[in-house]
Design an enzyme around this catalytic site. Structure first.
Site, PDB file in Angstrom:
ATOM      1  CG  HIS A  30     -14.008  45.940  68.665  1.00 34.15           C
ATOM      2  ND1 HIS A  30     -14.512  45.946  69.945  1.00 34.15           N
ATOM      3  CD2 HIS A  30     -15.092  45.963  67.838  1.00 34.15           C
ATOM      4  CE1 HIS A  30     -15.840  45.953  69.907  1.00 34.15           C
ATOM      5  NE2 HIS A  30     -16.215  45.968  68.638  1.00 34.15           N
TER       6      HIS A  30
ATOM      7  CG  ASP B 167     -17.064  43.432  65.747  1.00 34.91           C
ATOM      8  OD1 ASP B 167     -15.861  43.345  65.412  1.00 34.91           O
ATOM      9  OD2 ASP B 167     -17.445  43.291  66.923  1.00 34.91           O
ATOM     10  CD  GLU B 168     -19.982  46.100  68.603  1.00 34.91           C
ATOM     11  OE1 GLU B 168     -21.090  45.960  69.125  1.00 34.91           O
ATOM     12  OE2 GLU B 168     -18.918  45.921  69.230  1.00 34.91           O
ATOM     13  CB  VAL B 169     -16.083  50.680  62.427  1.00 38.96           C
ATOM     14  CG1 VAL B 169     -15.194  51.892  62.236  1.00 38.96           C
ATOM     15  CG2 VAL B 169     -15.300  49.387  62.278  1.00 38.96           C
TER      16      VAL B 169
ATOM     17  CD  GLU C  32     -20.783  44.642  62.100  1.00 38.47           C
ATOM     18  OE1 GLU C  32     -20.563  43.415  61.973  1.00 38.47           O
ATOM     19  OE2 GLU C  32     -20.888  45.215  63.193  1.00 38.47           O
TER      20      GLU C  32
END
Lengths: 692, 692
Positions: free
Chosen positions: B255, B318-320, B370
């Site tokens: 992000h 988050d969200e890698v 995460e």
């Protein structure tokens, strides 16, 4: 005669200024000097819309376009990344300004512009960046939702103002108005092309600007509510960016109690002084006979002349009752010694001294009617609260002036009443052209006894837009219905600037009902108006002060009930035989709603002192509605209403027009007309009782 | 069991927390832990109302009372000169705080208070000034219009929060939210006793804080839209004055595209980078294998740790998606060399390094689910978007956590759906008391793909108030109807803080209709809701980006249609035989209005692309209303509706529930029930189609 500009190749419809009513589909306010509309496709505003400027090195031009783009985003719900300033060659809107703005905006600068819009692009040309600003507002007002998305119709407009001085005065003395209130009103002014913000900064009830030289002015005279010099500079810059001059008013020698709290020696009577809490004209006045007064004012005016860059400096000068002067033997001695026969002479002496001080600091003095005396230089400007005759007299003597009589927004007049006032009419009608040049324009005035930051906007807007049109548009733009249609649109248009004249209306009502049954209170509030002129004071149960909450129905109700106006028009058309399908249903359904409104409002009244006080009006609204429905029944049946019934109902209407809770119920008149018509009489307007 | 506090001498009515629904005449939200109401007269708030404080030398206490008085003025329409801070002996409200607030507010500080109100005065006692702040909000919420004027009922309240962490996250990364938007939301948070503002400050679409150490972060990564450090300090002070902690989030290592525009060397893939305009999860991620990354982050986190005084520092995490890591041979080499088996291992390595940096600068690390790996110290805090099970797992390992799953406001769920989510329920239900202590509370989250400063408030409020109650009030405060009644009141209560969730609704609709026929669009918009979850993206005609205007009906429509909810309840009661006088009339008049709505909306649709896109829904609303009225006719006549008619109408309802213009028409279900009942069938709920 005004010349009409024509662009032959585009024109498929030529609209004269005089037939503005034909083009109410364009929501322009003020209406431009000349406009040529076309049936060609509009210019669609995509998110990729760009504005090109001819002179990228003119920061004022760039700033004007940035503000325009920001406004365009607000009006279209677009985002900060949409719309950009670009190259003039590929832009959809090309902007050319021949000259940059002056660092300090001047009276009489050219504000004209020419705007051409076609489906492929638009061109805005102006001699000055000031003209660009006015033209950008016109472009903005042309933006509307269309089948293609947001779009601007194809049009050619050539425009310039009728008067160079188009002002709004805000009294921040009686009730302090925070900077954000001032700024949003500057946005509103810019939207309707007003160009002078007259900031009334000192009053008996408060001194509102930080003085570094005389800090006790704000420290002791403002209850902590004043503008810092940094804030003042910020407001001036904000106004400058929008093509608005800022003129400060420091009222002297009267209206000055708040000065004396910190500096009692300035006064003509013995101290100590406290900040005034009541409203009215009070005795304290500066002592015009002591040199120390002029020494103080020299330093003070010098400081303020630096802070406020505008050429004009307003010294007030109104409403000195002279009682402190009469009671002070030293002042009486001085008057005798100097051959001053009365207090007017003494004030003239004071003004002459002050004028020299103002001039010394490089400024031109401005003041209310009272300051005018032939010994003052012709440079001064008279702001007239007395009327066109007063202005005309001044003009004949060679003095410049501006009209505020007829434009006092706090007196709660209708937009039509303000719109009908013209600086060149009445007492000024017979001036020569040269004398007329002395009349610079006018100012709408918002005096602040009965306004707070919460409801002031609703006293200024939208009515000030009608006044702005009077100042900008050709004199023959005068159609009332066109004005009201465009004003109503403009009212919502102004919402986008954070003005609260619409936004705060329902929340103020909700507060009175604890959030319950607000629809019923809303219905009632929609058809009442605050009493007019200075009647509020006379009708008060207890004397209002600066501590009195402004949270009642009178404070929420709009100065002019457009709902009542529309209903009245509907009844007039109906009774004049101009019956259209659905018209009677519309009248009946409105009356039905009002008839039931009292019962619906009752539960809220049980729990609310503020609702309780309007219940007598609520009762009359329901009773009037019942009478109106009965009258329609007679009319429908072709029966003539019985005399006794008619007499009773007319009495009801006449009773309902009496003020209660300092409010007028505005639908008594149309209902009376229905009653009269049902009894076979000629309908007559029921005049609201005159008040002071 | 929670103990109930009793004051015997006053108590005439004892209200348990569990019977909140009985006292919806009190508009408290969140509902207090214990409350004892009384029939005694209320405390009337005069303009002379004064608040006394026990410790005049505590600036935090004085500030808290000043803010309270300012709020009290807003809620009563009173003026700046009304209400003062005075001597504790003669004040109407006496405030005692045993301890001053800490300079930096801490997790777990005592927020309890006791408030006693009688007609002669009120007493507020709290161990800390934080408790005073909460008690003052309760006092404020008790103020209501009464027959005597504004007044507070006689009551005894002893109150404290259930959870110490009651947060709201605002994503200022995807769409920038100016300081005034943040401030008014802090006011809203304070009003409902929330105490953590989680500020999501960096995203692929923008880096939003000024870094003096790395100025290219904001200069190249923000499109010019970022908070200066002075503004950040101002927001923190504003929050502190209202008992709210401010926790910054800088999302890493993913992000983070906006960081790389100025500092491409931070990234795992080759540059150059531009600010992301699309929405989603993207490939760019920081390079966790280079020491220069940690050197940069050490300096950056050091700078931000100084700027943000709170103990906690949120690193996102988050969200890698790992694609840049997979594609970079040097990173692959590093992983092999260090025995990192997969990208999760690599991110854990990164987090461990970052945790040490965060700790070095005196802060406690916080991150999304995460980040949780057993090699991180137990001090860190996990914010769970995955759910209670994830939190419970962390708690069992000894990690503290807070719940955000179920509280994503941007997913457009109902208030009831959020209200039903409890941090101690579901996967966390079986934790031991000691493990439950690890669950600190929760945070509502406002992600910003589809919100602008214009409509964000309407996505947060009033639903966040229901979540705030879940975090503050006892778990057994769970009555849905009481919650909705109080939430609706609270919604208008919050208007006074300048929140725009109500104020901007009609202006957004007016923009679509050019100010004409807005009533019809208003009727329609009142009964639709934006599609839920992530369905908006799937249903988009063209992919939305950060340049897409948010000016459509979906952007104006409220996340939850209370109008539809009320209508549905009305139909349920009617069909359940709980018929009250007027009930059928109310259903019929609502259906009548909808039936005619399409015709009334048509003229606006002709001129507006934005209205045009909702006309299919408008058509269905009118068709449903016609069906509903026919169904009522059958029911009234005691006839059974014919099967063919029923089948057609059910098909209509089922078609009407399909999303159009990314909106759901929320009244298909109650109309289907009427149809079913008229055909002698059992009414069934028509479920909205599930979406992702």
């Amino acid at each position: 005669m005004r010349l009409l500009f024509i662009v032959p190749m585009l024109a498929v419809a030529v609209t004269l200024a005089t037939s503005a009513q034909e083009t109410t589909s364009l929501h322009l306010m003020p209406w431009p000097a000349t406009i040529i509309t076309s049936q060609s496709p509009p210019l669609v505003i995509q998110t990729s819309f760009t504005v090109g400027i001819n002179n990228a090195s003119d920061p004022g031009l760039r700033r004007a376009v940035e503000i325009f783009l920001s406004d365009l985003r607000r009006h279209t719900g677009s985002l900060p990344l949409d719309f950009t300033i670009g190259d003039n060659s590929s832009a959809q809107l090309k902007v050319t300004s021949e000259h940059a703005n002056k660092p300090v905006q001047e009276l009489g600068e050219d504000e004209s512009y020419k705007l051409e819009v076609t489906s492929s692009g638009a061109q805005l040309n102006a001699p000055t960046t000031l003209g660009v600003m006015r033209g950008l507002q016109t472009f903005l007002q042309l933006v509307a939702m269309a089948p293609q998305g947001f779009a601007v119709p194809s049009v050619v407009i050539e425009d310039k103002p009728r008067f160079p001085w188009r002002g709004l005065m805000i009294d921040a003395g009686r009730h302090f108005m925070p900077v954000e209130v001032i700024k949003r009103n500057l946005d509103g002014m810019a939207a309707v092309k007003m160009n002078v913000f007259h900031w009334h900064l000192s009053e008996n009830q408060g001194f509102r600007v930080e003085s570094k030289r005389f800090p006790k002015l704000q420290e002791m005279g403002s209850d902590g509510m004043y503008y810092t010099q940094e804030q003042v500079r910020d407001v001036i810059a904000y106004a400058h960016d929008r093509g608005i001059r800022v003129i400060p008013e420091f009222d002297m020698p009267g209206h000055s109690t708040a000065w004396f709290v910190g500096y009692p020696d300035l006064a003509s009577g013995p101290g100590p002084y406290t900040i005034e809490r009541k409203w009215g004209v009070f005795d304290p006045a500066m002592d015009p006979t002591r040199e120390s007064t002029y020494k103080f004012l020299d330093q003070f005016i010098g400081e303020m002349a630096n802070l406020f860059p505008d050429q004009f400096f307003h010294i007030g000068g109104d409403e000195v009752n002279g009682k402190q002067w009469d009671a002070n033997p030293k002042i009486q001695d001085f008057m005798r010694a100097h051959g001053l026969k009365n207090n007017a002479d003494l004030q003239a002496y004071f003004n002459t001294r002050i004028q020299k001080i103002v001039a010394k600091h490089g400024k031109t003095m401005e003041g209310w009617d009272e300051i005018l005396r032939p010994d003052l230089p012709k440079t001064i400007v008279i702001q007239s609260w007395r009327g066109q005759q007063s202005l005309a007299d001044a003009a004949r003597q060679g003095y410049r002036g501006l009209l505020s009589s007829g434009y006092y927004l706090d007196l709660m007049g209708t937009a039509a009443s303000h719109y009908a006032v013209d600086p060149f009419a009445d007492g000024a009608a017979n001036l020569s052209d040269e004398q007329k040049q002395k009349i610079l324009g006018g100012e709408a005035c918002m005096w602040a006894e009965y306004v707070s930051p919460e409801n002031m906007d609703s006293r200024i807007w939208p009515r000030a837009a009608a006044i702005a049109e009077r100042f900008w548009s050709p004199q023959n733009v005068a159609d009332i219905n066109s004005m009201y249609a465009r004003m109503e649109y403009t009212s919502h248009w102004l919402d986008a600037y954070g003005l609260t004249h619409n936004a705060n209306y329902v929340p103020m009502l909700e507060r009175m009902t604890n959030g319950t049954d607000t629809a019923a209170l809303h219905n009632l509030a929609d058809v009442v108006e605050p009493v007019k002129g200075y009647a509020r004071e006379g009708l008060a149960k207890t004397e209002a002060t600066s501590l009195t909450p402004l949270n009642r129905v009178i404070d929420a109700a709009r100065p002019e009930s457009l709902r009542a106006r529309e209903f009245n028009q509907l009844v007039d058309e109906f009774l004049a035989g101009k019956v259209k399908p659905g018209m009677e249903m519309q009248i009946r359904s409105t009356l039905d709603r009002w008839k039931d409104n009292e019962i619906q409002l009752e539960p809220a009244a049980q729990n609310s002192a503020l609702v309780q006080e309007v219940m007598p009006i609520s009762h009359d609204l329901s009773a009037l509605a019942t009478a109106g429905l009965q009258a329609l029944n007679y009319l429908d049946r072709g029966e003539r209403a019985p005399d006794t019934w008619k007499t009773q109902q007319i009495a009801l209407a006449q009773s309902a027009i009496q003020p209660r809770a300092q409010l007028w119920l505005m639908v008594a008149s149309p209902v009376q007309k229905l009653i009269q018509a049902s009894a076979g009489e000629k309908p007559t307007e029921l005049a609201i009782p005159k008040s002071d």
